[in-house]
Design an enzyme around this catalytic site. Structure first.
Site, mmCIF file in Angstrom:
data_model
loop_
_atom_site.group_PDB
_atom_site.id
_atom_site.type_symbol
_atom_site.label_atom_id
_atom_site.label_comp_id
_atom_site.label_asym_id
_atom_site.label_seq_id
_atom_site.Cartn_x
_atom_site.Cartn_y
_atom_site.Cartn_z
ATOM 1 C CB SER A 33 -4.321 -2.246 1.868
ATOM 2 O OG SER A 33 -3.710 -1.185 1.157
ATOM 3 C CD GLU A 54 -11.438 -7.082 -6.861
ATOM 4 O OE1 GLU A 54 -12.053 -7.139 -7.941
ATOM 5 O OE2 GLU A 54 -10.623 -6.160 -6.597
ATOM 6 C CG PHE A 79 -13.430 -4.307 -3.736
ATOM 7 C CD1 PHE A 79 -14.343 -3.415 -4.295
ATOM 8 C CD2 PHE A 79 -12.232 -3.813 -3.266
ATOM 9 C CE1 PHE A 79 -14.048 -2.059 -4.397
ATOM 10 C CE2 PHE A 79 -11.929 -2.459 -3.359
ATOM 11 C CZ PHE A 79 -12.836 -1.575 -3.916
ATOM 12 C CG ASP A 113 -9.505 5.214 0.501
ATOM 13 O OD1 ASP A 113 -8.863 6.232 0.167
ATOM 14 O OD2 ASP A 113 -9.019 4.074 0.529
#
Lengths: 312, 281
Positions: A33, A54, A79, A113
């Site tokens: 992505s 992350e 994130f 999303d």
């Protein structure tokens, strides 16, 4: 016209400039992505998947940077800027380490999303971190140059990138990119539209619509959110007397905040913002979301008309 | 280890402990308890094992050290000063406005500090990055880390452990300064991370349990870590918080409190006595 998402251009640029053996790329299980898989295919030995962790990725990036690496660490902007915010502050910005955060899927154009994966806060958060440079490119050509500039400067960089395929604003032949310097795309004397990211091409459309109404709008592409180009903003304020900012971000703390800070301290003129009005996004097609939140050329036109009325 | 070398290391540890007490006393704040508990580990690392160059603190081939429990900066600074990275006189300026000795380790300010730390859980991740870079560059430097047992309450520690094992970082050795105490009390009462050794084993680490205030045991553990291939090593160092100063030992109240003049003098006189028992300077 061919379209390309800035995340796509980011992956290609990493693969292109990745021939430098000091460059390493980290991802947190989103390489398909974020498009870091484009780099991975060419330089698998210098690509490290850190998994869905992350905070760990950002601090690992810091450790690698202390060993002389130019580290790109990628995940979604939401994130990167929030889950790993304190790691960016303490592990990267405080020691001023050479880590570039490739933050993709910024803004609401993530689309379906929904709010959990969209980002309307990241520029505000990243702007307040000392030592951080923020670049939000408006098309594929500018993204390639931004990646190069990020490699060339030593220190933390936040690259704000999008999911959505965008038309090219710039032309390869006569494009020159200077970090911290805005690009005037169209001259005009009645009002200035200062835009970043995907709002830049919409601003050019808005300027055409304004022209039809006899309003001569200047359009400036601000790719470097921090440090902001004070000179181009003050010059626009002096010469056009009214500003419209346009960004795919909360109205608080991003481009609008940065421009307003420059104006009030140097040359106050009226300002109207086309931005997200301090609300979360939601699921929908990007174009539907742009309509819902007013991130449209029509709204830029409307705000330009309003701000011109405010001129003294 | 040879007898004479062991004696010298013991004396060095006493010197570092004296520096810690004095530095925190002069600063009027700081963290003596955890600094004293990990002093012996630092002593063995910097004075027997680590390849560092005081004239070139950023030498790319050097061994690295990360004080992941960054509040134990007094122990790290005292060790670096004793090693010769800067004058021991500077330790009196710890935490002062014009001093380079920041309250928590700052790599941009302090020669010999390899990573800025202070926010718990981040240092161990950074050390994973250093070890990963070493593997990538085919360098043979080693990366050493001290983490706290309270620090293991941070989720990031476990992310780092997972990544180090995944990438088979046998150039990484972490010491758990297992003194059992944190600011608010016993780790088992505040939020138990136990049983730590079995958790580390479950994360595919080579785990060695030792008395972490025993210089010979620490030395042995470092040797075993060096000889271990294909996995990182966690040395569970069972230590005493406040080690070496009787009234600080095992007292969580000394986690983050500076001694007053009287307490400082008492601590220093105990450490002077310890030095005398080793035959004096």
């Amino acid at each position: 016209m061919s379209k390309i998402a800035t995340r796509e251009a980011y992956g290609k640029a990493l693969a292109e400039f990745g021939k430098d053996p000091n460059i390493v790329v980290l991802d947190a299980d989103l390489s398909k992505s974020t498009k870091t898989d484009t780099f991975q295919k060419v330089y698998p030995e210098r690509f490290f998947n850190i998994g869905i962790a992350e905070a760990n990725m950002i601090s690992i990036a810091a450790g690698m940077a202390t060993c002389g690496k130019t580290v790109f660490a990628s995940t979604f902007a939401v994130f990167a800027s929030m889950r790993a915010c304190e790691q960016i502050r303490n592990s990267i910005c405080y020691p001023k380490l050479n880590v570039k955060i490739g933050a993709t899927h910024a803004g609401i154009s993530v689309g379906e999303d929904g709010a959990s994966h969209q980002t309307v806060e990241d520029m505000a958060i990243m702007r307040s971190l000392p030592n951080m440079t923020i670049i939000c490119p408006c098309d594929g050509i500018e993204t390639r140059a931004a990646v190069k500039a990020a490699i060339d400067i030593k220190g933390p960089v936040y690259l704000r990138l999008g999911r959505l395929a965008l038309p090219l604003v710039h032309k390869e032949e006569d494009f020159s990119f200077e970090l911290g310097k805005g690009i005037q795309l169209k001259d005009g004397g009645d009002v200035t539209i200062i835009a970043t990211g995907l709002m830049v091409y919409k601003s050019l459309e808005a300027a055409e619509m304004l022209k039809a109404q006899g309003i001569d709008a200047r359009v400036i592409d601000i790719h470097t959110i921090k440090p902001i180009d004070k000179d181009i903003i003050v010059k626009a304020a002096k010469e056009t007397g009214a500003i419209v900012t346009a960004e795919e971000h909360n109205i608080i703390g991003g481009l609008t905040g940065a421009v307003a800070e420059v104006l009030v301290q140097n040359y106050p003129v009226p300002l109207k913002a086309v931005a997200i009005n301090d609300v979360f996004g939601k699921s929908g097609k990007p174009d539907e979301l742009f309509q819902e939140y007013g991130l449209t050329p029509e709204n830029i036109v409307k705000q330009a008309q309003e701000v011109i009325k405010m001129k003294k | 280890m040879e007898k004479q070398q062991l004696l010298e290391l013991k004396k060095t540890a006493v010197r570092i402990r004296r520096h810690i007490i004095d530095a925190v006393y002069h600063a009027g704040s700081g963290h003596p308890g955890g600094s004293l508990s990990c002093t012996d580990i630092l002593t063995v690392l910097y004075f027997k094992h680590m390849n560092v160059n005081i004239n070139d603190p950023n030498d790319l081939d050097r061994d690295r050290f990360v004080m992941s429990k960054g509040h134990c900066a007094p122990a790290l600074y005292a060790t670096l000063a004793e090693k010769g990275f800067f004058s021991t006189e500077e330790l009196k300026n710890l935490r002062k406005i014009d001093s380079f000795l920041q309250g928590h380790p700052s790599m941009k300010d302090v020669p010999g500090v390899d990573m800025s730390t202070g926010s718990l859980g981040q240092g161990i991740s950074a050390s994973v990055g250093m070890a990963l870079a070493g593997k990538l560059d085919k360098k043979d430097y080693r990366v050493y880390v001290i983490i706290g047992d309270g620090e293991c309450q941070e989720g990031q520690v476990w992310e780092a452990l997972m990544a180090a094992a995944h990438y088979k970082l046998d150039n990484l050795t972490v010491f758990l300064d297992h003194n059992g105490l944190q600011i608010d009390g016993k780790i088992t009462e505040v939020m138990s991370p136990e049983c730590l050794p079995s958790k580390f084993r479950a994360f595919n680490w080579n785990v060695i349990e030792i008395d972490g205030n025993d210089l010979i045991a620490i030395d042995d553990a470092v040797e075993k870590a060096k000889a271990t291939k294909g996995m990182p090593t966690m040395v569970v160092a069972n230590t005493v918080k406040g080690k070496g100063v009787s009234f600080m030992e095992g007292e969580y109240g000394w986690h983050g409190k500076a001694p007053n003049k009287e307490e400082r003098d008492k601590a220093i006189s105990e450490l002077d006595k310890a030095m005398e028992l080793l035959g004096g300077e």
